[in-house]
Design an enzyme around this catalytic site. Structure first.
Site, PDB file in Angstrom:
ATOM      1  N   ASP A  63       0.849  -1.199   0.000  1.00 10.11           N
ATOM      2  CA  ASP A  63       0.000   0.000   0.000  1.00 10.11           C
ATOM      3  C   ASP A  63       0.882   1.245   0.000  1.00 10.11           C
ATOM      4  O   ASP A  63       1.947   1.266   0.629  1.00 10.11           O
ATOM      5  CB  ASP A  63      -0.877   0.068   1.268  1.00 10.11           C
ATOM      6  CG  ASP A  63      -1.666  -1.201   1.491  1.00 10.11           C
ATOM      7  OD1 ASP A  63      -2.132  -1.777   0.500  1.00 10.11           O
ATOM      8  OD2 ASP A  63      -1.811  -1.612   2.660  1.00 10.11           O
ATOM      9  N   ASP A  69       0.120   8.115   8.043  1.00  3.12           N
ATOM     10  CA  ASP A  69       0.436   6.743   8.478  1.00  3.12           C
ATOM     11  C   ASP A  69       1.718   6.769   9.297  1.00  3.12           C
ATOM     12  O   ASP A  69       1.816   6.162  10.370  1.00  3.12           O
ATOM     13  CB  ASP A  69       0.688   5.829   7.266  1.00  3.12           C
ATOM     14  CG  ASP A  69      -0.578   5.390   6.547  1.00  3.12           C
ATOM     15  OD1 ASP A  69      -1.561   5.060   7.227  1.00  3.12           O
ATOM     16  OD2 ASP A  69      -0.562   5.361   5.296  1.00  3.12           O
ATOM     17  N   GLU A  92       1.404  -2.493  11.249  1.00  2.00           N
ATOM     18  CA  GLU A  92       1.189  -2.659   9.812  1.00  2.00           C
ATOM     19  C   GLU A  92       2.288  -1.959   9.009  1.00  2.00           C
ATOM     20  O   GLU A  92       2.646  -2.389   7.926  1.00  2.00           O
ATOM     21  CB  GLU A  92      -0.164  -2.034   9.452  1.00  2.00           C
ATOM     22  CG  GLU A  92      -0.484  -2.071   7.984  1.00  2.00           C
ATOM     23  CD  GLU A  92      -1.712  -1.232   7.666  1.00  2.00           C
ATOM     24  OE1 GLU A  92      -2.802  -1.782   7.775  1.00  2.00           O
ATOM     25  OE2 GLU A  92      -1.563  -0.050   7.342  1.00  2.00           O
ATOM     26  N   GLU A  93       2.818  -0.882   9.553  1.00  2.00           N
ATOM     27  CA  GLU A  93       3.790  -0.069   8.809  1.00  2.00           C
ATOM     28  C   GLU A  93       5.238  -0.514   8.991  1.00  2.00           C
ATOM     29  O   GLU A  93       6.134   0.066   8.392  1.00  2.00           O
ATOM     30  CB  GLU A  93       3.648   1.414   9.194  1.00  2.00           C
ATOM     31  CG  GLU A  93       2.275   2.001   8.923  1.00  2.00           C
ATOM     32  CD  GLU A  93       1.841   1.925   7.460  1.00  2.00           C
ATOM     33  OE1 GLU A  93       2.701   1.771   6.565  1.00  2.00           O
ATOM     34  OE2 GLU A  93       0.627   1.994   7.208  1.00  2.00           O
ATOM     35  N   ASP A 114      -2.670  -1.277  13.766  1.00  2.00           N
ATOM     36  CA  ASP A 114      -2.778  -0.597  12.470  1.00  2.00           C
ATOM     37  C   ASP A 114      -2.908   0.874  12.841  1.00  2.00           C
ATOM     38  O   ASP A 114      -3.963   1.310  13.300  1.00  2.00           O
ATOM     39  CB  ASP A 114      -4.038  -1.112  11.747  1.00  2.00           C
ATOM     40  CG  ASP A 114      -4.291  -0.393  10.426  1.00  2.00           C
ATOM     41  OD1 ASP A 114      -3.576   0.581  10.130  1.00  2.00           O
ATOM     42  OD2 ASP A 114      -5.226  -0.809   9.711  1.00  2.00           O
ATOM     43  N   LEU A 116      -3.044   3.761  11.310  1.00  2.00           N
ATOM     44  CA  LEU A 116      -4.063   4.577  10.640  1.00  2.00           C
ATOM     45  C   LEU A 116      -4.737   3.700   9.594  1.00  2.00           C
ATOM     46  O   LEU A 116      -4.117   3.303   8.610  1.00  2.00           O
ATOM     47  CB  LEU A 116      -3.435   5.812   9.997  1.00  2.00           C
ATOM     48  CG  LEU A 116      -4.445   6.935   9.763  1.00  2.00           C
ATOM     49  CD1 LEU A 116      -4.972   7.484  11.077  1.00  2.00           C
ATOM     50  CD2 LEU A 116      -3.818   8.054   8.955  1.00  2.00           C
ATOM     51  N   ASP A 117      -5.979   3.385   9.855  1.00  2.00           N
ATOM     52  CA  ASP A 117      -6.738   2.508   8.970  1.00  2.00           C
ATOM     53  C   ASP A 117      -7.622   3.354   8.060  1.00  2.00           C
ATOM     54  O   ASP A 117      -8.258   4.300   8.524  1.00  2.00           O
ATOM     55  CB  ASP A 117      -7.601   1.568   9.819  1.00  2.00           C
ATOM     56  CG  ASP A 117      -8.560   0.779   8.968  1.00  2.00           C
ATOM     57  OD1 ASP A 117      -8.100  -0.100   8.233  1.00  2.00           O
ATOM     58  OD2 ASP A 117      -9.769   1.073   9.024  1.00  2.00           O
ATOM     59  N   GLU A 277      -6.042  -6.225  11.966  1.00  2.00           N
ATOM     60  CA  GLU A 277      -7.334  -5.780  11.435  1.00  2.00           C
ATOM     61  C   GLU A 277      -8.399  -6.844  11.745  1.00  2.00           C
ATOM     62  O   GLU A 277      -9.296  -6.625  12.557  1.00  2.00           O
ATOM     63  CB  GLU A 277      -7.231  -5.500   9.927  1.00  2.00           C
ATOM     64  CG  GLU A 277      -6.397  -4.246   9.651  1.00  2.00           C
ATOM     65  CD  GLU A 277      -6.151  -3.956   8.174  1.00  2.00           C
ATOM     66  OE1 GLU A 277      -6.102  -2.775   7.811  1.00  2.00           O
ATOM     67  OE2 GLU A 277      -5.967  -4.895   7.383  1.00  2.00           O
TER      68      GLU A 277
HETATM   69  P1  AHG Z   1      -5.141   0.637   5.598  1.00  2.00           P
HETATM   70  O1  AHG Z   1      -5.493   2.062   5.297  1.00  2.00           O
HETATM   71  O2  AHG Z   1      -4.776   0.432   7.045  1.00  2.00           O
HETATM   72  O3  AHG Z   1      -4.110   0.069   4.656  1.00  2.00           O
HETATM   73  O4  AHG Z   1      -6.436  -0.248   5.453  1.00  2.00           O
HETATM   74  C1  AHG Z   1      -7.227  -0.120   4.301  1.00  2.00           C
HETATM   75  C2  AHG Z   1      -8.172  -1.255   4.286  1.00  2.00           C
HETATM   76  C3  AHG Z   1      -9.425  -1.077   5.110  1.00  2.00           C
HETATM   77  O5  AHG Z   1      -9.515   0.012   5.935  1.00  2.00           O
HETATM   78  C4  AHG Z   1     -10.529  -1.059   4.094  1.00  2.00           C
HETATM   79  O6  AHG Z   1     -11.569  -1.829   4.585  1.00  2.00           O
HETATM   80  C5  AHG Z   1      -9.916  -1.636   2.862  1.00  2.00           C
HETATM   81  O7  AHG Z   1      -8.548  -1.447   2.953  1.00  2.00           O
HETATM   82  C6  AHG Z   1     -10.428  -0.989   1.599  1.00  2.00           C
HETATM   83  O8  AHG Z   1      -9.901  -1.633   0.529  1.00  2.00           O
HETATM   84  P2  AHG Z   1     -10.397  -1.364  -0.972  1.00  2.00           P
HETATM   85  O9  AHG Z   1      -9.906  -0.008  -1.321  1.00  2.00           O
HETATM   86  O10 AHG Z   1      -9.728  -2.450  -1.763  1.00  2.00           O
HETATM   87  O11 AHG Z   1     -11.895  -1.500  -0.980  1.00  2.00           O
HETATM   88 MN    MN Z   2      -6.166  -0.944   7.838  1.00  2.00          MN
HETATM   89 MN    MN Z   3      -3.195   1.370   8.078  1.00  2.00          MN
END
Ligand code: AHG
Ligand code: MN
Ligand code: MN
Length: 339
Positions: A63, A69, A92-93, A114, A116-117, A277
């Site tokens: 990501d 983050d 996560e980071e 995590d 910042l989700d 998560e």
């Molecule tokens: P993060 O920001 O911690 O990487 O998590 C993102 C996750 C979660 O929060 C969310 O439900 C999902 O990614 C969304 O994914 P899509 O964009 O693929 O739908």
């Molecule tokens: Mn997340």
């Molecule tokens: Mn995150």
């Protein structure tokens, strides 16, 4: 005057149930609350604080890392490494476990988070969150390592999240119900606002990234098609998807419904990470009367093999999750009789 309970009072009261409690855990939760207040402050001022945008790298899951983050990760690490309650952390980071610097005391818990989700949403001023999970250490002092972190979800002593939404909320469980607190910004305290949350047994909302529809297997597609059919009581379900797990889960927890991040052609194990998560969210859901499964087994029974491993996540109202499992097993679901 109405007597309001703060988060610290609530934790202290729960700990009184344990005659052997040392106050360690209460201290840890208070430190997590401090970290989350700092992050809430940064998130609220993000647009003027110069912290929006990408940090210019990718994390171990591939990501794009945002500046917030990095900042949130640093806040958790800085506050908790000196708390004296932890012997190891995982984020996560960070690709590898985060050890406690030699000059700080070590404690009996490990902390996975995590920071910042939903951070892909941050530049659009959409709700984001933090998620955490706490286990007791397994190894003797001085020998802490990866095995202390790779514990199945049923070993969790605590799980929680902070939602930086239209208000900031702290929601946690230690296995005695799921409780929610709202940050009162005038006094800087989390105040008990949602005691012992009970999620509806059946909901009317489904939350999934439908952009992946054609990548799902036929059974998952049929389930979502079924929810959208205007047939029988309660259908079609309403589609609601923010793309921040914390915010999507929190809304469904209160209103009832089902959240799905299933496996698909591009994400063979889904997208969400088990340890910081899926497993904590599963614990919180179950403590509120809901359910969480990978489609094959309860999320909390999955034995982790890697720090950043992913699992499909299907979580929410018990009846909705059970219905989804019936579709995934390939059971024939009788069409509703015309009313
Ligand atoms: P993060 O920001 O911690 O990487 O998590 C993102 C996750 C979660 O929060 C969310 O439900 C999902 O990614 C969304 O994914 P899509 O964009 O693929 O739908
Ligand atoms: Mn997340
Ligand atoms: Mn995150």
């Amino acid at each position: 005057m109405v007597r309001r309970f703060t988060l610290t009072e609530h934790i202290t009261q729960q700990q009184r149930e344990y005659p052997d409690a040392t106050g360690d855990f209460t201290g840890l939760l208070s430190d997590i609350a401090v970290a989350s207040k700092i992050i809430a402050h940064d998130v609220r001022r993000a647009g003027i604080g110069g912290v929006l945008g990408a940090a210019g790298s990718k994390n171990v899951s591939g990501d794009e890392v945002k500046r917030l983050d990095v900042l949130s990760n640093e806040v958790f690490i800085n506050v908790l490494e000196r708390s004296g309650h932890l012997c190891l952390m995982a984020s996560e980071e960070n690709e590898h476990p985060i050890s406690i610097p030699a000059d700080f005391p070590r404690g009996k818990y490990v902390f996975l988070f995590d920071p910042l989700d939903g951070s892909s949403n941050i530049d659009g001023n959409v709700s984001v969150g933090s998620i955490f999970s706490i286990f007791r250490r397994l190894s003797p002092p001085g020998e802490e390592g990866i095995d202390d972190l790779l514990q199945p979800g049923y070993n969790q002593v605590c799980a929680g999240y902070v939602l930086y939404g239209s208000s900031t909320m702290f929601v946690y469980t230690t296995g005695f119900g799921t409780h929610g607190f709202t940050l009162d910004p005038t006094v800087g305290e989390f105040i008990l606002s949602h005691e012992n949350i009970r999620t509806p047994q059946k909901g009317r909302i489904f939350s999934v990234n439908e952009g992946n529809f054609r990548r799902w297997n036929g059974r998952m597609r049929r389930f979502v098609e079924y929810l959208k059919e205007p047939a029988g009581e309660g259908r079609p379900y309403t589609g609601r998807y923010i793309g921040s797990l914390v915010a999507d889960f929190h809304r469904n927890l209160l209103y009832g419904g089902i959240f799905l991040y299933p496996e698909d052609e591009v994400h063979p194990s889904g997208k969400l990470r088990l340890l910081y998560e899926a497993a904590p969210i599963a614990f919180l859901a179950e403590q509120a009367g809901g359910m969480a499964t990978t489609g094959k087994m309860p999320v909390r029974e999955v034995e982790p093999t890697r720090l950043h491993m992913k699992v499909p996540l299907i979580v929410g109202s018990a009846e909705d999750v059970r219905l989804c499992l019936r579709f995934l097993r390939g059971e024939k679901i009788e069409p509703d009789r015309p009313g």
